[in-house]
Motif scaffolding. Structure first.
Motif, PDB file in Angstrom:
ATOM      1  N   PHE A  92       0.858  -1.185   0.000  1.00  0.00           N
ATOM      2  CA  PHE A  92       0.000   0.000   0.000  1.00  0.00           C
ATOM      3  C   PHE A  92       0.892   1.232   0.000  1.00  0.00           C
ATOM      4  CE2 PHE A  92      -1.788   3.397   2.733  1.00  0.00           C
ATOM      5  CZ  PHE A  92      -2.779   3.836   1.873  1.00  0.00           C
ATOM      6  N   TYR A  93       0.620   2.153  -0.918  1.00  0.00           N
ATOM      7  CA  TYR A  93       1.419   3.375  -0.946  1.00  0.00           C
ATOM      8  C   TYR A  93       0.667   4.485  -1.676  1.00  0.00           C
ATOM      9  CZ  TYR A  93       2.778   1.257  -5.454  1.00  0.00           C
ATOM     10  OH  TYR A  93       2.770   0.660  -6.689  1.00  0.00           O
ATOM     11  N   VAL A  94       1.136   5.708  -1.475  1.00  0.00           N
ATOM     12  CA  VAL A  94       0.567   6.875  -2.139  1.00  0.00           C
ATOM     13  C   VAL A  94       1.646   7.523  -2.992  1.00  0.00           C
ATOM     14  CG1 VAL A  94       1.092   8.382  -0.166  1.00  0.00           C
ATOM     15  CG2 VAL A  94      -0.653   9.077  -1.822  1.00  0.00           C
ATOM     16  N   ILE A  95       1.246   7.999  -4.179  1.00  0.00           N
ATOM     17  CA  ILE A  95       2.160   8.706  -5.075  1.00  0.00           C
ATOM     18  C   ILE A  95       1.599  10.109  -5.303  1.00  0.00           C
ATOM     19  CG2 ILE A  95       3.292   8.740  -7.327  1.00  0.00           C
ATOM     20  CD1 ILE A  95       2.778   5.729  -7.509  1.00  0.00           C
ATOM     21  N   PRO A  96       2.180  11.136  -4.685  1.00  0.00           N
ATOM     22  CA  PRO A  96       1.711  12.501  -4.941  1.00  0.00           C
ATOM     23  C   PRO A  96       2.399  13.094  -6.174  1.00  0.00           C
ATOM     24  CG  PRO A  96       3.290  12.501  -3.130  1.00  0.00           C
ATOM     25  CD  PRO A  96       3.188  11.081  -3.615  1.00  0.00           C
ATOM     26  N   THR A  97       1.606  13.620  -7.101  1.00  0.00           N
ATOM     27  CA  THR A  97       2.140  14.277  -8.291  1.00  0.00           C
ATOM     28  C   THR A  97       1.658  15.720  -8.282  1.00  0.00           C
ATOM     29  OG1 THR A  97       2.071  12.188  -9.525  1.00  0.00           O
ATOM     30  CG2 THR A  97       2.298  14.215 -10.801  1.00  0.00           C
ATOM     31  N   ALA A  98       2.573  16.633  -7.966  1.00  0.00           N
ATOM     32  CA  ALA A  98       2.216  18.038  -7.799  1.00  0.00           C
ATOM     33  C   ALA A  98       2.263  18.771  -9.132  1.00  0.00           C
ATOM     34  CB  ALA A  98       3.153  18.700  -6.794  1.00  0.00           C
ATOM     35  N   GLY A  99       1.125  19.333  -9.536  1.00  0.00           N
ATOM     36  CA  GLY A  99       1.048  20.135 -10.745  1.00  0.00           C
ATOM     37  C   GLY A  99       0.963  21.609 -10.405  1.00  0.00           C
TER      38      GLY A  99
END
Length: 254
Positions: A30-37
């Motif tokens: 389980f993991y989160v991938i933040p992609t900041a635009g």
């Protein structure tokens, strides 16, 4: 007879594995991938089942996870559940063997009605099941993912950018506030330039927010087979340098 016996033993071993393994033994990630635009961040929530059996995550409400964003001094600037209402009934998320569950949530960088400052932030994602394959969840250490992300500086020239379309045909709309009534754009994938620099002349007064619309057309046979097709919006300075770049992902290819 021996074949039947082997089949029975095989299925019995699977049943024993399901019943005997707890959270720590079942193989999943389980993991989160933040992609900041430029105007928002995408939080991709991922649960990957590496087992040979289905995984059944049971939740007490329709909220399956929590997301929290902390600033550099540890203050909460975003909580996913705040202001939301969830169905108060048990929900089950089933992930088949060697399959992946994905979900994307967005945050527009607003905290108490104002955009947060540029800089590094901490993202904490927590999965909230009460049971996994019928066994109560006690150890939650594997149900937490913590990542860092950088919130970019607010773009002073482009805002409210939206994209529609696929397979080489895209419509981009938004608002621009330019210093000289024009801006530029190109399309590339990091390796190949699919559209050379074009100029767009805005309507309205300089330094005022005015709407714009751009139609991008690229032949399907020329599209990349993998990677991201990216539109770059930007201005040019008096010295003709590229400034105030705003990237827009038109499409991703796998």
């Amino acid at each position: 007879m021996r074949i039947y016996l082997m089949v029975i033993i095989f299925f019995f071993s699977i049943i024993m594995k399901v019943e005997g393994e707890g959270l720590n033994q079942l193989d999943f990630k389980f993991y989160v991938i933040p992609t900041a635009g430029p105007e928002h961040v995408d939080f991709e929530i991922v649960i990957k089942n590496d087992e040979d059996i289905p995984l059944h995550f049971e939740f007490p409400t329709s909220q399956i996870m929590e997301l929290t964003v902390l600033d550099s001094i540890g203050k909460e600037v975003y909580v996913y559940s705040k202001g939301r209402y969830f169905l108060q009934a048990f929900q089950t998320v089933t992930i088949e063997p060697h399959q992946t569950y994905k979900r994307i949530e967005k945050w527009d960088y607003l905290y108490k009605g104002k955009r947060v400052s540029q800089g590094e932030y901490t993202v904490k994602a927590s999965l909230l099941p009460t049971s996994l394959n019928g066994e109560p969840v006690k150890d939650r250490s594997r149900l937490i993912s913590i990542q860092k992300m950088i919130v970019p500086e607010e773009n002073p020239v482009f805002r409210h950018i939206e994209k529609e379309g696929n397979k080489g045909s895209y419509m981009i709309t938004g608002e621009a506030r330019t210093g000289n009534g024009m801006f530029y754009y190109t399309v590339e994938d990091g390796h190949v330039e699919f559209m050379k620099e074009k100029q767009y002349v805005t309507e309205g007064e300089s330094m005022s927010w005015v709407p714009f619309k751009i139609h991008i057309q690229i032949p399907q046979e020329k599209l990349p087979s993998h990677g991201s097709l990216i539109l770059h919006l930007y201005e040019r300075s008096k010295e003709n340098k590229i400034i105030h770049t705003y990237p827009v992902i038109l499409e991703e290819f796998e």
